[in-house]
Design an enzyme around this catalytic site. Structure first.
Site, short mmCIF file in Angstrom:
data_model
loop_
_atom_site.label_atom_id
_atom_site.label_comp_id
_atom_site.label_asym_id
_atom_site.label_seq_id
_atom_site.Cartn_x
_atom_site.Cartn_y
_atom_site.Cartn_z
N LYS A 221 0.81 -1.22 0.00
CA LYS A 221 0.00 0.00 0.00
C LYS A 221 0.84 1.27 0.00
CE LYS A 221 -4.39 -1.49 0.55
NZ LYS A 221 -5.53 -1.04 -0.28
N SER B 191 1.49 -9.82 -0.54
CA SER B 191 1.19 -8.39 -0.53
C SER B 191 1.39 -7.70 0.81
CB SER B 191 -0.25 -8.17 -1.02
OG SER B 191 -1.15 -8.93 -0.25
#
Lengths: 318, 318
Positions: free
Chosen positions: B51, B301
């Site tokens: 992110k 991720s």
């Protein structure tokens, strides 16, 4: 330093030799830590530890006809896995002599790498490995006290210096001294401003004692078994590694068991890296005195931890 | 694809823009896995998740006078931490609106990054964030449905393609679709042989349903909360991300909860990486059908997992 057994030229040659088999591990900023800390993440090697570098270099250096007869070593830990992995990569046979008290999961992991495992009583494993060497014409790959092994481990320091400038300190876990002597040779040759500092558990501080006394001091093997950092339970530093350490290492510091375990927990929570206790020694030393070391690189030397120990490090079990 | 909101040129520009703030994460061979698997380890970003890429790109793109008024978002998770971190790096103020039920440790972690945290009832957090935006002249940084955020996430795919050739499949976790749409644009432009496959939990498969129906299908928000993969509990894919996914993603596959948790445990034991459940989705999908994907890259991720969940994944607690 011209009379040492390993030169920076040997390390540079090793770097080329092992490039196809070994991961060029990342140097990661530890922005969660106070000061200016970077992590050389050797736990991300295929076998989970830096030991692969030395094993690959030693095996790739063998003459083809010698190599074809295979290699042998004795180890229940990362060196055994490294030799098994490196032998498979080079297409040669490997025999790993393991102590009968080794955990079945470690025996299976070594067999899964294609090695032949021979079980022997712990006190006889060196004798058994030597007998295999003599009978089968195999080459013994020692865990640390060998110039090719040391040269291979030193490649890690060249990578660090390629990736980051103005490093004040490189912190390195110390067992038999193979890793720190390779790092010492490379750093002394390539970066005059950078100090190499070794880290041992307080419960296995034989190399600290050896440096202080100017000769190799042997600890009682049983005493070193008290530390959770199983990769550093070597009772005495190597004959080849010790003079290199004397010439290239500024200091050996020690850390307590609680700090080692806390560093394992911090690395999992904050850096998202699984470290074994021996691998986290360098981070434990840094976190104890962050202002002492300036811009520091901690070599996170391995990640093969038993899950219950990881749970304890995370504070989930007492 | 010329009518999509994001182009590979946008992603290339983002790559230059974020280089100083974001870690170029390693692409690691997973030699322990069957077949030919590589891991893009985004859990090694400073905030522990990809992110950061989108947040840094979106904030760095703002005009100086706009940026000077600060940024705001609502998130209890990785996006909030990413915006706080990116704002501090750019020297601007950040307000993160967090739900009142957020864990204190997450609130403290966000405050520790220098952000102002405003607590609001979960259902009102968007309204509160919008009020802050209007009153203070701040800019809202959305979690996924924004061209600059998508471009930032796509930089990860450019790095993958720089590091490895002949990739057959890139496996990507899917929540709101910001990551996979960025990856899709980059991969489609740069590697014709490479398929992009999305992975959702079976318990939050709204994007799979949307692709199958050719329109955005919204799941009941409470239903998506059944999955342990908290980063994918978005009840509906984005308005901007969905047409990009339609144009660039070959398929969305789903994985069950047991397989997600098993993948977290395998990553800790074998790869020495701490992954959060959402981050391990891609590995769970690969391990379920390794022969389906050829040479595969699994995007890991993120790594922000609660330690008790990690202990469960390691089989240490029921």
């Amino acid at each position: 330093m011209s009379d040492l057994e390993v030169s920076v030229g040997d390390i540079r040659a090793a770097q080329v030799r092992i490039a196809g088999d070994v991961v060029r591990t990342p140097l990661l900023p530890a922005s969660w830590a106070p000061g200016d800390l970077w992590l050389k993440a050797e736990n991300l090697q295929p076998i989970g530890a830096f030991k692969l570098r030395g094993a690959v270099n030693a095996i790739r250096r063998l003459d083809p006809d010698v190599r074809a007869r295979g290699v042998v070593t004795h180890s229940s830990g990362n060196h055994g896995r490294a030799v098994a992995w490196a032998a498979r990569a080079a297409g040669v046979r490997a025999v790993i002599v393991m102590p009968e008290e080794a955990m079945p999961v470690k025996v299976e992991a070594t067999r899964a790498l294609g090695a032949e495992v021979i079980m022997a009583p712990g006190v006889r494993r060196e004798t058994v490995a030597d007998a295999v060497r003599a009978e089968r014409g195999m080459t013994l790959i020692p865990p640390f006290d060998h110039a090719d092994v040391i040269s291979g481990q030193g490649t890690l320091a060249v990578e660090i210096l390629e990736d980051l400038t103005d490093i004040d300190t490189v912190l390195v876990p110390v067992g038999g001294g193979g890793l720190i002597s390779g790092v010492g040779v490379a750093v002394n040759a390539l970066s005059h401003r950078t100090r190499v500092v070794g880290v041992e558990p307080s419960l296995a501080a034989d190399t600290r004692d050896s440096l202080a006394n100017g000769r190799r001091i042997e600890w009682d093997a049983q005493a070193t078994y008290r530390t959770i950092a199983d990769g550093t339970r070597t009772p005495v530093v190597g004959e080849i590694t010790f003079p290199i350490i004397q010439a290239t290492v500024e200091e050996i510091v020690t850390v307590d068991e609680d700090d080692i375990l806390a560093a394992v927990g911090t690395l999992a929570r904050r850096a998202h890296l699984v470290a074994e206790p021996s691998g986290a020694l360098s981070v434990a030393a840094y976190l104890a005195e962050p202002r002492k070391y300036g811009r520091a690189v901690a070599v996170l030397s391995g990640g093969n931890i038993d899950p219950p120990v990881l749970a304890r490090a995370l504070g989930l079990t007492p």
